[in-house]
Design an enzyme around this catalytic site. Structure first.
Site, PDB file in Angstrom:
ATOM      1  N   GLU A  45       0.824  -1.216   0.000  1.00 15.36           N
ATOM      2  CA  GLU A  45       0.000   0.000   0.000  1.00 15.36           C
ATOM      3  C   GLU A  45       0.855   1.261   0.000  1.00 15.36           C
ATOM      4  O   GLU A  45       0.516   2.241  -0.655  1.00 15.36           O
ATOM      5  CB  GLU A  45      -0.960  -0.001   1.194  1.00 15.36           C
ATOM      6  CG  GLU A  45      -2.068  -1.045   1.102  1.00 15.36           C
ATOM      7  CD  GLU A  45      -2.989  -0.840  -0.097  1.00 15.36           C
ATOM      8  OE1 GLU A  45      -2.970   0.244  -0.701  1.00 15.36           O
ATOM      9  OE2 GLU A  45      -3.723  -1.785  -0.430  1.00 15.36           O
ATOM     10  N   TYR A 128      -5.825   6.879   4.140  1.00 16.39           N
ATOM     11  CA  TYR A 128      -6.029   5.805   3.163  1.00 16.39           C
ATOM     12  C   TYR A 128      -5.355   4.515   3.598  1.00 16.39           C
ATOM     13  O   TYR A 128      -5.985   3.451   3.659  1.00 16.39           O
ATOM     14  CB  TYR A 128      -5.541   6.200   1.752  1.00 16.39           C
ATOM     15  CG  TYR A 128      -5.455   4.965   0.905  1.00 16.39           C
ATOM     16  CD1 TYR A 128      -6.608   4.395   0.382  1.00 16.39           C
ATOM     17  CD2 TYR A 128      -4.245   4.288   0.738  1.00 16.39           C
ATOM     18  CE1 TYR A 128      -6.565   3.201  -0.317  1.00 16.39           C
ATOM     19  CE2 TYR A 128      -4.192   3.098   0.056  1.00 16.39           C
ATOM     20  CZ  TYR A 128      -5.350   2.551  -0.478  1.00 16.39           C
ATOM     21  OH  TYR A 128      -5.305   1.372  -1.134  1.00 16.39           O
ATOM     22  N   ASP A 146      -9.459   6.268  -1.988  1.00 16.79           N
ATOM     23  CA  ASP A 146      -8.355   6.657  -2.850  1.00 16.79           C
ATOM     24  C   ASP A 146      -8.943   7.318  -4.099  1.00 16.79           C
ATOM     25  O   ASP A 146     -10.141   7.597  -4.152  1.00 16.79           O
ATOM     26  CB  ASP A 146      -7.508   5.432  -3.219  1.00 16.79           C
ATOM     27  CG  ASP A 146      -8.236   4.513  -4.176  1.00 16.79           C
ATOM     28  OD1 ASP A 146      -9.492   4.543  -4.204  1.00 16.79           O
ATOM     29  OD2 ASP A 146      -7.574   3.773  -4.916  1.00 16.79           O
ATOM     30  N   CYS A 198     -14.490   1.536 -14.202  1.00 18.42           N
ATOM     31  CA  CYS A 198     -14.871   2.935 -13.965  1.00 18.42           C
ATOM     32  C   CYS A 198     -13.616   3.803 -14.065  1.00 18.42           C
ATOM     33  O   CYS A 198     -13.232   4.491 -13.132  1.00 18.42           O
ATOM     34  CB  CYS A 198     -15.529   3.059 -12.592  1.00 18.42           C
ATOM     35  SG  CYS A 198     -16.441   4.598 -12.335  1.00 18.42           S
ATOM     36  N   CYS A 214     -26.145   3.629 -11.079  1.00 22.34           N
ATOM     37  CA  CYS A 214     -25.251   4.775 -11.281  1.00 22.34           C
ATOM     38  C   CYS A 214     -25.991   5.997 -11.819  1.00 22.34           C
ATOM     39  O   CYS A 214     -26.529   5.984 -12.937  1.00 22.34           O
ATOM     40  CB  CYS A 214     -24.130   4.388 -12.232  1.00 22.34           C
ATOM     41  SG  CYS A 214     -22.902   5.699 -12.473  1.00 22.34           S
TER      42      CYS A 214
END
Length: 348
Positions: A45, A128, A146, A198, A214
Site C-alpha cells: 500500500e 487511506y 483513494d 470505472c 449509477c
DNA sequence: AACACGTGGAT
DNA sequence: TATCCAAGTGT
C-alpha cells in the site's frame, strides 16, 4: 430515490474478476479465511501511493525477497533501503517506511497495530493506508478512499462538486456503502472497479456491475466526473550537475539531505536549481560540458540540467561529496533524474 | 488550506 | 510535445 448500490453484486463481480497481484493471497486461501500478512499489505500500500501497479511489482518482489518481515526491514541500513527504492519516486515514502518499520519493531514487538487509530499514528500511514491495512489485512469494516473510490462515488451519485472540495462528501458516500461482511474484499473490489471499468477516460459502463445504480450513467455524465479544479502550470528551472570521475574509475557522489526533493537519495553534486544557477564545482578540475542537457519533470517544475564532467587525479580532495569506487557504484541506486545525467556523461 | 513531493505510461 | 494520471502523506 435510486436504489443503493448493490454491494453484493460488486463482491460477486470481484470474485469473478479480481486482478492477480503479488501481494494478494489466492482466492482459495481467501475463501478458507486466510488473511495476508499485514507487513506485505502495508508495504504494497505504501508503494502503491500515487504509483501504478505495474511500476510497483518488481520493487515489491525485491523488498519482500530481501526483507521478508518488518523486523528484517527495521534492521536494514538506510542506504540500502533508499537504493532499493531508487526510481520509484516520492522518496519520503522510503524514509517513512524505515521509520515505521523501526517503530513497529521497537515499540510494538514487531507486530502491526490492529486498529485504524493505531496504524494512523505510524509514520507514512495516513487515512487511506490505515483503512486499507485495517480492511485488507484485518478484515475490519474501514472505508478506503483513494482516487478510484472518489471517482466511483462521484459517478455513482452524479456529484459535480470539484475535487478536492468534494472529498468529504465522497468519503461520506463511501462510508455509507462499506459492508460489515467481507470489508477487505469490498475495499479491493471498489478499487479494482475504478482501475479496470470505472476508469478516468472511456469508462466501460456497458459491463459495469453498478451501472443500474449509477446516477452518472443515467445522466450521461460519467466520463466528465469527477470534476477537478484546474492545475497550475509548471515553471522551468535550470541546474548544473557535476560528474567527476577519478582516474581509478571512482565517481564523486553526494548523499542529499533528508528533507526536501530527493531527500536521503544519492546524487551528483550540483548547483541549486532555479532561474540562473551559479557555478559551484565540488572539486577543482577542468570541467567539460556535455553537449546535451538532462531534461526531467518533477511534480511541480520542469528541470533542464546541464551536465559537466571531469577526470581527476587520485590525490585531489573533493570540496563536497565522497568518491565511490567503481565496484560499489550502480546507477540503479540513483533517482531517475540523476541516472539521466549519468547516462549522458558515461558515453560523453 | 495549499503546497511539496517522482516517475513512467497513456493519450 | 503537453497533459493527465496512479491504491496519498506530511507540513
Amino acid at each position: 430515490m435510486r436504489d443503493p448500490a448493490p454491494v453484493q453484486d460488486l463482491l460477486d463481480w470481484y470474485d469473478r474478476n479480481a486482478r492477480r497481484m503479488p501481494w494478494r493471497i489466492s482466492p482459495s486461501d481467501r475463501s478458507a479465511g486466510i488473511r495476508p500478512a499485514p507487513y506485505r499489505i502495508w508495504l504494497s500500500e505504501v508503494m502503491l501511493q500515487q504509483t501504478t501497479v505495474a511500476a510497483v511489482k518488481s520493487y515489491y518482489e525485491a523488498f519482500t525477497s530481501r526483507w521478508p518481515t518488518v523486523t528484517d526491514l527495521a534492521a536494514a541500513e538506510d542506504a540500502d533501503v533508499m537504493a532499493a527504492w531508487a526510481g520509484l519516486g516520492y522518496y519520503a515514502r522510503a524514509r517513512n517506511l524505515l521509520k515505521c518499520a523501526r517503530a513497529v519493531a521497537e515499540d510494538h514487538a514487531g507486530v502491526f497495530p490492529e486498529t485504524r487509530e493505531g496504524l494512523l499514528s505510524l509514520p507514512g500511514i495516513g487515512p487511506y493506508t490505515a483503512a486499507a491495512v485495517s480492511a485488507i489485512a484485518f478484515d475490519l469494516p474501514e472505508t478506503v478512499v483513494d482516487g478510484n473510490v472518489e471517482r466511483v462515488m462521484a459517478r455513482l451519485h452524479d456529484e459535480h462538486t470539484p475535487l478536492p472540495t468534494a472529498k468529504p462528501i465522497l468519503t461520506q458516500m463511501a462510508t455509507a456503502l462499506t459492508p460489515q461482511d467481507r470489508p477487505g474484499d469490498y475495499a479491493q473490489a471498489v478499487m479494482d472497479l475504478g482501475a479496470t471499468i470505472c476508469t478516468p477516460r472511456k469508462p466501460a459502463c456497458g459491463i459495469c456491475p453498478w451501472r443500474t445504480a449509477c446516477a452518472a450513467w443515467e445522466a450521461g455524465t460519467a466520463a466528465e466526473l469527477p470534476k477537478k479544479l484546474p492545475k497550475k502550470r509548471k515553471p522551468t528551472r535550470l541546474g548544473i550537475a557535476y560528474l567527476a570521475r577519478r582516474v581509478d574509475g571512482a565517481w564523486l557522489l553526494e548523499r542529499r539531505p533528508d528533507k526536501g526533493l530527493l531527500g536521503g537519495m544519492l546524487g551528483w553534486p550540483g548547483s541549486d536549481w532555479g532561474e540562473t544557477p551559479q557555478e559551484d564545482p565540488p572539486i577543482r578540475a577542468e570541467w567539460r560540458e556535455v553537449p546535451a542537457e538532462a531534461r526531467h519533470t518533477f511534480t511541480h517544475f520542469h528541470l533542464r540540467l546541464t551536465v559537466k564532467t571531469a577526470l581527476v587525479p587520485m590525490d585531489r580532495a573533493p570540496l563536497r561529496g565522497t568518491f565511490v569506487e567503481s565496484p560499489d557504484f550502480s546507477p540503479t541506486d540513483l533517482p531517475t533524474v540523476m541516472r539521466k545525467a549519468y547516462d549522458l556523461a558515461k558515453d560523453a
